[in-house]
Design a protein around this motif. Structure first.
Motif, PDB file in Angstrom:
ATOM      1  N   VAL A 154      -4.282  -4.137  -7.738  1.00 42.85           N
ATOM      2  CA  VAL A 154      -4.617  -2.988  -8.572  1.00 42.85           C
ATOM      3  C   VAL A 154      -4.903  -3.478  -9.983  1.00 42.85           C
ATOM      4  CG1 VAL A 154      -3.787  -0.785  -9.462  1.00 42.85           C
ATOM      5  CG2 VAL A 154      -3.127  -1.518  -7.163  1.00 42.85           C
ATOM      6  N   VAL A 181       0.848  -1.184   0.000  1.00 36.17           N
ATOM      7  CA  VAL A 181       0.000   0.000   0.000  1.00 36.17           C
ATOM      8  C   VAL A 181       0.889   1.241   0.000  1.00 36.17           C
ATOM      9  CG1 VAL A 181      -1.595   1.337   1.437  1.00 36.17           C
ATOM     10  CG2 VAL A 181      -1.980  -1.089   1.091  1.00 36.17           C
ATOM     11  N   ASP A 193      -3.121   5.407  -1.593  1.00 34.62           N
ATOM     12  CA  ASP A 193      -4.144   4.354  -1.626  1.00 34.62           C
ATOM     13  C   ASP A 193      -5.108   4.397  -0.442  1.00 34.62           C
ATOM     14  OD1 ASP A 193      -2.929   3.202  -3.915  1.00 34.62           O
ATOM     15  OD2 ASP A 193      -1.561   2.038  -2.645  1.00 34.62           O
ATOM     16  N   VAL A 214      -7.580   0.368  -7.164  1.00 31.29           N
ATOM     17  CA  VAL A 214      -7.468  -0.612  -6.087  1.00 31.29           C
ATOM     18  C   VAL A 214      -8.747  -1.445  -6.074  1.00 31.29           C
ATOM     19  CG1 VAL A 214      -7.302  -0.946  -3.591  1.00 31.29           C
ATOM     20  CG2 VAL A 214      -5.916   0.820  -4.705  1.00 31.29           C
ATOM     21  N   HIS A 219      -7.629  -5.668  -1.085  1.00 34.92           N
ATOM     22  CA  HIS A 219      -6.739  -5.259   0.006  1.00 34.92           C
ATOM     23  C   HIS A 219      -6.649  -6.369   1.038  1.00 34.92           C
ATOM     24  CE1 HIS A 219      -6.308  -3.657   4.149  1.00 34.92           C
ATOM     25  NE2 HIS A 219      -5.321  -2.981   3.591  1.00 34.92           N
ATOM     26  N   VAL A 241      -2.189  -4.430  -1.736  1.00 35.24           N
ATOM     27  CA  VAL A 241      -3.363  -4.150  -2.557  1.00 35.24           C
ATOM     28  C   VAL A 241      -3.239  -4.854  -3.893  1.00 35.24           C
ATOM     29  CG1 VAL A 241      -4.047  -1.946  -1.533  1.00 35.24           C
ATOM     30  CG2 VAL A 241      -2.348  -1.968  -3.361  1.00 35.24           C
TER      31      VAL A 241
END
Length: 192
Positions: A51, A4, A8, A56, A59, A49
């Motif tokens: 992506v 992260v 984010d 995003v 998580h 995360v």
């Protein structure tokens, strides 16, 4: 998967809210608020995360917990929360995030990573019942099959005991389940 970044923060909380909102009457706010407080504490150890197209979509968080062994208090890791944006579920994002969390915990030198969750989902991703190794859940409100771990190193024979969560989890009442949810989960697991 990547760590992260500061940019984010809002997107992560949005994914957490969306993922838990489908199942919680509070729309995922409780879990997002909890994670915001974990982030603000010294208990945060790692975040990853997923992506997709610059957005995003998943998580996972790894935070500090302890094993209250008879010999000494031992720092360990716990995986929570795991979130995938609902529009991106069933594409392997959760599986990849779980693997990233386990690897992050291994890199941190934790002896084990614990979690509360579906034995079916997490069992297929390498997690085992923690009780098998002599570890006890932090609360009686965590059904035994749901309290799981991945051992990350050779565990000495003296290392067993209750897992202790940081106070932030208790302030948010986010350890285990309460009735009627607990009763429903126990019934589904055949433990109630």
């Amino acid at each position: 998967m990547r760590p992260v970044e500061a940019r984010d923060a809002d997107a992560v909380l949005g994914v957490v809210r969306a993922a838990f909102g489908a199942h919680d009457p509070d729309g995922g706010v409780k879990v997002a608020d909890l994670w915001g407080d974990v982030r603000a504490s010294d208990h945060l150890l790692a975040e990853r995360v997923a992506v997709l197209d610059g957005q995003v979509v998943g998580h996972v968080g790894v935070s500090r917990c302890w094993i209250d062994a008879r010999r000494e208090l031992v720092e360990a890791c716990m995986l929570s929360p795991l979130s995938t944006a609902p529009a991106h579920e069933r594409r392997g994002i959760g599986t990849a995030l779980v693997a990233a969390a386990v690897e992050a915990a291994r890199e941190l030198g934790c002896p084990a990573i614990f979690l509360e969750g579906s034995p079916d989902f997490y069992g297929r991703r390498g997690f085992e019942p923690a009780a098998t190794y002599g570890f006890e859940a932090p609360s009686v409100r965590v059904p035994a099959p749901a309290f799981q771990l991945v051992l990350l190193s050779e565990v000495p024979d003296w290392l067993s005991g209750r897992v202790v969560y940081p106070d932030v989890w208790w302030r948010h009442d986010s350890t285990g389940l309460r009735d009627p949810d607990l009763a429903e989960v126990e019934k589904a697991l055949g433990t109630g």
